[in-house]
Design a protein around this motif. Structure first.
Motif, PDB file in Angstrom:
ATOM      1  N   THR A  32       0.820  -1.219   0.000  1.00 35.93           N
ATOM      2  CA  THR A  32       0.000   0.000   0.000  1.00 35.93           C
ATOM      3  C   THR A  32       0.849   1.263   0.000  1.00 35.93           C
ATOM      4  OG1 THR A  32      -0.091   0.076   2.414  1.00 35.93           O
ATOM      5  CG2 THR A  32      -1.826  -1.172   1.275  1.00 35.93           C
ATOM      6  N   LYS A  33       2.120   1.123  -0.216  1.00 36.37           N
ATOM      7  CA  LYS A  33       3.053   2.247  -0.104  1.00 36.37           C
ATOM      8  C   LYS A  33       2.713   3.398  -1.053  1.00 36.37           C
ATOM      9  CE  LYS A  33       7.943   3.150  -0.742  1.00 36.37           C
ATOM     10  NZ  LYS A  33       9.213   2.549  -1.103  1.00 36.37           N
ATOM     11  N   ASP A  34       2.380   3.103  -2.284  1.00 32.58           N
ATOM     12  CA  ASP A  34       2.121   4.148  -3.276  1.00 32.58           C
ATOM     13  C   ASP A  34       0.632   4.326  -3.575  1.00 32.58           C
ATOM     14  OD1 ASP A  34       4.872   4.589  -3.560  1.00 32.58           O
ATOM     15  OD2 ASP A  34       5.038   2.957  -5.013  1.00 32.58           O
ATOM     16  N   MET A  35      -0.229   3.822  -2.714  1.00 34.07           N
ATOM     17  CA  MET A  35      -1.670   3.904  -2.968  1.00 34.07           C
ATOM     18  C   MET A  35      -2.266   5.173  -2.364  1.00 34.07           C
ATOM     19  SD  MET A  35      -2.662  -0.063  -2.218  1.00 34.07           S
ATOM     20  CE  MET A  35      -4.275  -0.136  -2.935  1.00 34.07           C
ATOM     21  N   TYR A  41      -9.005   2.410   0.555  1.00 37.30           N
ATOM     22  CA  TYR A  41     -10.371   2.163   1.008  1.00 37.30           C
ATOM     23  C   TYR A  41     -11.064   1.133   0.117  1.00 37.30           C
ATOM     24  CZ  TYR A  41     -15.234   2.696   2.157  1.00 37.30           C
ATOM     25  OH  TYR A  41     -16.527   2.421   2.523  1.00 37.30           O
ATOM     26  N   ASN A  42     -10.893   1.253  -1.187  1.00 38.27           N
ATOM     27  CA  ASN A  42     -11.532   0.300  -2.106  1.00 38.27           C
ATOM     28  C   ASN A  42     -10.998  -1.117  -1.913  1.00 38.27           C
ATOM     29  OD1 ASN A  42     -13.215   2.227  -3.240  1.00 38.27           O
ATOM     30  ND2 ASN A  42     -11.747   2.756  -4.841  1.00 38.27           N
ATOM     31  N   GLU A  43      -9.712  -1.245  -1.634  1.00 39.87           N
ATOM     32  CA  GLU A  43      -9.145  -2.570  -1.355  1.00 39.87           C
ATOM     33  C   GLU A  43      -9.740  -3.146  -0.066  1.00 39.87           C
ATOM     34  OE1 GLU A  43      -6.840  -4.763  -2.795  1.00 39.87           O
ATOM     35  OE2 GLU A  43      -7.179  -3.549  -4.575  1.00 39.87           O
ATOM     36  N   ILE A  62      -4.596   0.839   8.127  1.00 39.88           N
ATOM     37  CA  ILE A  62      -3.573   1.571   7.363  1.00 39.88           C
ATOM     38  C   ILE A  62      -4.149   2.889   6.863  1.00 39.88           C
ATOM     39  CG2 ILE A  62      -2.269   1.546   5.194  1.00 39.88           C
ATOM     40  CD1 ILE A  62      -1.804  -1.462   5.663  1.00 39.88           C
ATOM     41  N   LEU A  63      -5.369   2.850   6.369  1.00 43.37           N
ATOM     42  CA  LEU A  63      -6.013   4.065   5.874  1.00 43.37           C
ATOM     43  C   LEU A  63      -6.163   5.099   6.978  1.00 43.37           C
ATOM     44  CD1 LEU A  63      -7.541   5.617   3.650  1.00 43.37           C
ATOM     45  CD2 LEU A  63      -9.593   4.433   4.384  1.00 43.37           C
ATOM     46  N   GLU A  64      -6.596   4.678   8.152  1.00 41.68           N
ATOM     47  CA  GLU A  64      -6.764   5.615   9.262  1.00 41.68           C
ATOM     48  C   GLU A  64      -5.435   6.195   9.730  1.00 41.68           C
ATOM     49  OE1 GLU A  64      -8.935   4.236  12.598  1.00 41.68           O
ATOM     50  OE2 GLU A  64     -10.796   4.060  11.476  1.00 41.68           O
TER      51      GLU A  64
END
Length: 163
Positions: A32-35, A41-43, A62-64
């Motif tokens: 998820t480094k470059d996302m 969120y979609n993943e 990770i998103l939070e």
């Protein structure tokens, strides 16, 4: 220093260097480094849809941590509470619901957070034995049942405008 001792020292150096190389191979790669926030969120939502709750929890956390103030992070809090609930981590679901309620008291979906909190409180008392023997949990009143009822009743008060 004779040739045998020199060979032993060189062999030890190569072995130690080889062990350091192996630690680089076992290092976990962050996919998820470059996302962006929407991609993460979609993943997470895709994992939630196929009921892969551990990976969904990982992506929402990770998103939070990376994008804590975006609209995706707000929705990820609710999805994280739901993923913990479905993964049978009731206490974590209650904690996430409380966190969402505390941080977003006027959010349109705050009733859902109260609902998840009440549902998790209610199901905390249901265990494998009560399910196996068919015990009716509505016949026994416990503290967690009372908390669940109070939380779910609060949703009705909010709907009617009573504070």
């Amino acid at each position: 220093m004779n040739l045998k001792t020199l060979f032993i020292y060189i062999s030890i150096i190569f072995v130690l260097n080889g062990c350091a190389f192996l630690s680089d191979l076992t290092k976990e790669v962050d996919e998820t480094k470059d996302m962006t926030a929407s991609q993460i969120y979609n993943e997470g939502k895709a994992f939630l849809t196929v009921q892969d709750f551990p990976n969904a929890i990982k992506y929402f956390e990770i998103l939070e941590s990376r994008y804590p103030f975006g609209i995706y992070a707000t929705q990820a809090m609710l999805d994280l509470a739901y993923a913990h609930y479905e993964f049978n981590q009731k206490d974590e679901s209650i904690a996430q619901s409380n966190r969402f309620i505390r941080l977003n008291p006027n959010h349109p979906n705050v009733d859902y957070a109260y609902y998840l909190k009440g549902l998790a409180n209610f199901e905390k008392t249901v265990n494998i034995f009560s399910r196996f023997f068919g015990q009716d949990s509505s016949r026994s009143v416990s503290y967690t049942h009372l908390r669940a009822h109070e939380t779910l009743r609060y949703i009705g008060w909010r709907r009617r405008g009573v504070k």
